[in-house]
Design an enzyme around this catalytic site. Structure first.
Site, PDB file in Angstrom:
ATOM      1  N   GLU A   1      44.290  35.780  41.398  1.00 55.05           N
ATOM      2  CA  GLU A   1      45.079  35.824  40.154  1.00 55.05           C
ATOM      3  C   GLU A   1      45.343  34.438  39.585  1.00 55.05           C
ATOM      4  O   GLU A   1      45.497  34.287  38.373  1.00 55.05           O
ATOM      5  CB  GLU A   1      46.412  36.534  40.403  1.00 55.05           C
ATOM      6  CG  GLU A   1      46.293  38.049  40.473  1.00 55.05           C
ATOM      7  CD  GLU A   1      47.627  38.754  40.406  1.00 55.05           C
ATOM      8  OE1 GLU A   1      47.622  39.976  40.251  1.00 55.05           O
ATOM      9  OE2 GLU A   1      48.684  38.083  40.518  1.00 55.05           O
TER      10      GLU A   1
ATOM     11  N   HIS B   1      31.862  40.696  63.945  1.00 55.95           N
ATOM     12  CA  HIS B   1      30.933  41.758  64.323  1.00 55.95           C
ATOM     13  C   HIS B   1      30.571  42.651  63.138  1.00 55.95           C
ATOM     14  O   HIS B   1      29.944  43.686  63.319  1.00 55.95           O
ATOM     15  CB  HIS B   1      31.539  42.604  65.446  1.00 55.95           C
ATOM     16  CG  HIS B   1      31.758  41.832  66.703  1.00 55.95           C
ATOM     17  ND1 HIS B   1      30.860  41.806  67.742  1.00 55.95           N
ATOM     18  CD2 HIS B   1      32.784  41.015  67.074  1.00 55.95           C
ATOM     19  CE1 HIS B   1      31.324  41.025  68.700  1.00 55.95           C
ATOM     20  NE2 HIS B   1      32.485  40.534  68.323  1.00 55.95           N
TER      21      HIS B   1
ATOM     22  N   LYS C   1      45.816  47.682  32.404  1.00 52.28           N
ATOM     23  CA  LYS C   1      47.094  48.388  32.269  1.00 52.28           C
ATOM     24  C   LYS C   1      47.182  49.107  30.921  1.00 52.28           C
ATOM     25  O   LYS C   1      47.691  50.234  30.838  1.00 52.28           O
ATOM     26  CB  LYS C   1      48.263  47.417  32.430  1.00 52.28           C
ATOM     27  CG  LYS C   1      48.497  46.962  33.860  1.00 52.28           C
ATOM     28  CD  LYS C   1      49.739  46.102  33.965  1.00 52.28           C
ATOM     29  CE  LYS C   1      50.019  45.685  35.396  1.00 52.28           C
ATOM     30  NZ  LYS C   1      51.228  44.846  35.507  1.00 52.28           N
TER      31      LYS C   1
END
Length: 461
Positions: A311, A340, A449
């Site tokens: 951000e 792994h 949004k």
């Protein structure tokens, strides 16, 4: 090269600086003008509390939250400090928030409570409540399973007391707002529900509800973005509810803030690391940053840092309005687990990643484990295995000329965690200035949004 910030943390940059294939001293000299400018800009933020666009940026005041009256008043400071005793009257706390209102608190819980906290008796928790998280996703399954668990617990004790700690500056963010209203509705039938609101001091829907219902209220200070809020009441209220020594947490941040004020890169580890990352990105093609703490309890620290990095530095425009598409893609991993699963790509995939390892030199618990290596066998401290795995990863990556750095703390205490998290704040602030972008806003978040609210309006019944 290993740099230390007093007794707070150490920074090892051997595989990021000084190698024939890494950032070199002549790179720093070539970017001296940008580094000097960035150092002065962050010093100016410290002095005048304003970011590149003129808006308030007060994060350098957070280490002094209990000493100054800039961000919160004396009454609020005192109420935070006494919350630990009030918490012992609670059976459960549900921390409701998302982004910066969630990730930092998850770090505190993971490091100082741990995965088996809620399985302990109240006596084993030294009187502190069980802790749950909600509001970090719009997921009806997890939310309703939480209500089922709280209902089950309430059946085992009369007058079961649940505190909803709802954290939202606006009080309208979809995820925490939804979780809060669902939990209030579902829990009220079988629990004694109380609310603590951490929100805007003057406005917003949550602020209005808190006033109307006389809830305990704490402040999300102005000039503090969510991803910088862990040292504000957003983190300190939660910390107090789990018994965290918040004064030590702030003292760690203060140690780093005071150590890293020099405008010379060779005297300021935060400025140096930011400069090396900036040069690695702009001159050496680094487009991703893998944050890889070693130890299960540190996993959420990687999530928290991913938000801080993404951000803050992921910006389309620079401060002059030019399109730059700045930033590195954050990748949260954990050692040794992801050695792994991800190391194959890290080792032999595209050479465009920076690796940042985090370690604790002396963990709070340790044991010996049987180990057989070739003709030799015996017992090894597991903490040494963990450290050896991290060093092996760094050395193997270096053999393929892949850059990494390591940040370590001697122990994991509130003081050391405060130092570590605040050190990341400073590196981000310096690198934002080097990139000439605003590291303190998040305009890209608003795009989705707006679309989301359009969908939700069409679903209303």
């Amino acid at each position: 090269m290993c740099l230390t910030i007093q007794d707070a943390l150490s920074l090892d940059i051997d595989y990021l600086y000084g190698q024939s294939w890494s950032v070199r001293e002549d790179d720093l000299k070539a970017h001296e003008e940008q580094i000097n400018r960035a150092a002065k800009e962050v010093s100016e933020i410290r002095r005048n509390g304003k970011g590149p666009d003129g808006s308030h940026v007060f994060f350098p005041h957070l280490p002094y939250l209990y000493e100054e009256n800039l961000l919160i008043g004396d009454d609020e400071k005192q109420r935070i400090k006494t919350l630990s005793e009030k918490a012992k009257e609670m059976d459960a706390v549900v921390s409701i928030g998302i982004g910066g209102s969630y990730l930092g608190n998850q770090v505190l819980f993971d490091l100082f409570c741990g995965p088996y906290w809620n399985m302990k008796s109240k006596e084993e928790r030294h009187g502190f409540p069980a802790v749950f998280f909600a509001g970090q996703n719009v997921d009806p399954v997890s939310l309703l399973k939480l209500t089922e668990e709280l209902k089950r617990r309430s059946g085992e004790k009369d007058n079961y007391k649940v505190t909803l700690l709802v954290i939202s500056k606006s009080g309208t963010t979809i995820e925490p707002t939804t979780a809060f209203h669902v939990l209030m509705k579902e829990l009220s039938g079988f629990c004694d529900v109380s609310v603590i609101a951490v929100t805007d001091a003057e406005k917003g829907e949550l602020h209005r509800l808190a006033l109307e219902n006389n809830w305990d209220t704490f402040t999300v200070p102005g000039g503090i973005g969510g991803r910088f809020s862990i040292f504000s009441p957003v983190g300190l209220v939660f910390g107090s509810l789990i018994g965290l020594d918040t004064e030590e947490f702030l003292r760690g941040a203060r140690t780093v803030e005071e150590f890293c004020q020099s405008e010379k890169w060779d005297e300021n580890p935060a400025l140096l690391l930011a400069s090396l990352k900036y040069i690695g990105t702009s001159e050496y093609g680094l487009v991703s940053e893998v944050i890889m703490p070693y130890g299960d309890a540190l996993r959420s620290l990687g999530w928290w840092y991913a938000q801080l990095l993404g951000e803050s530095l992921g910006k389309k425009y620079n401060n002059d309005g030019q399109i730059v598409h700045a930033g590195r893609t954050p990748v949260a991993a954990v050692g040794t687990t992801d050695m792994h699963s991800l190391t194959q790509e890290h080792q032999q995939g595209k050479k465009n990643k920076l690796f940042q390892f985090i370690s604790v030199d002396s963990p709070s618990l340790d044991t010996k484990a049987y180990c057989m290596e070739g003709e030799s066998e015996g017992f090894v401290q597991m903490s040494r295995m963990l450290t050896a795995a991290m060093k092996s990863n760094a050395e193997a990556l270096a053999s393929e000329q892949r850059m990494s750095c390591r940040i370590s703390v001697s122990r994991m205490t509130p003081y050391h965690l405060g130092a570590l998290m605040y050190f990341f704040f400073l590196t981000i602030a310096y690198e934002g200035s080097l990139l000439q972008i605003n590291a303190f806003d998040q305009p890209g978040v608003e795009a989705y949004k707006k679309i989301l609210h359009q969908y939700l309006r069409s679903f209303l019944q």
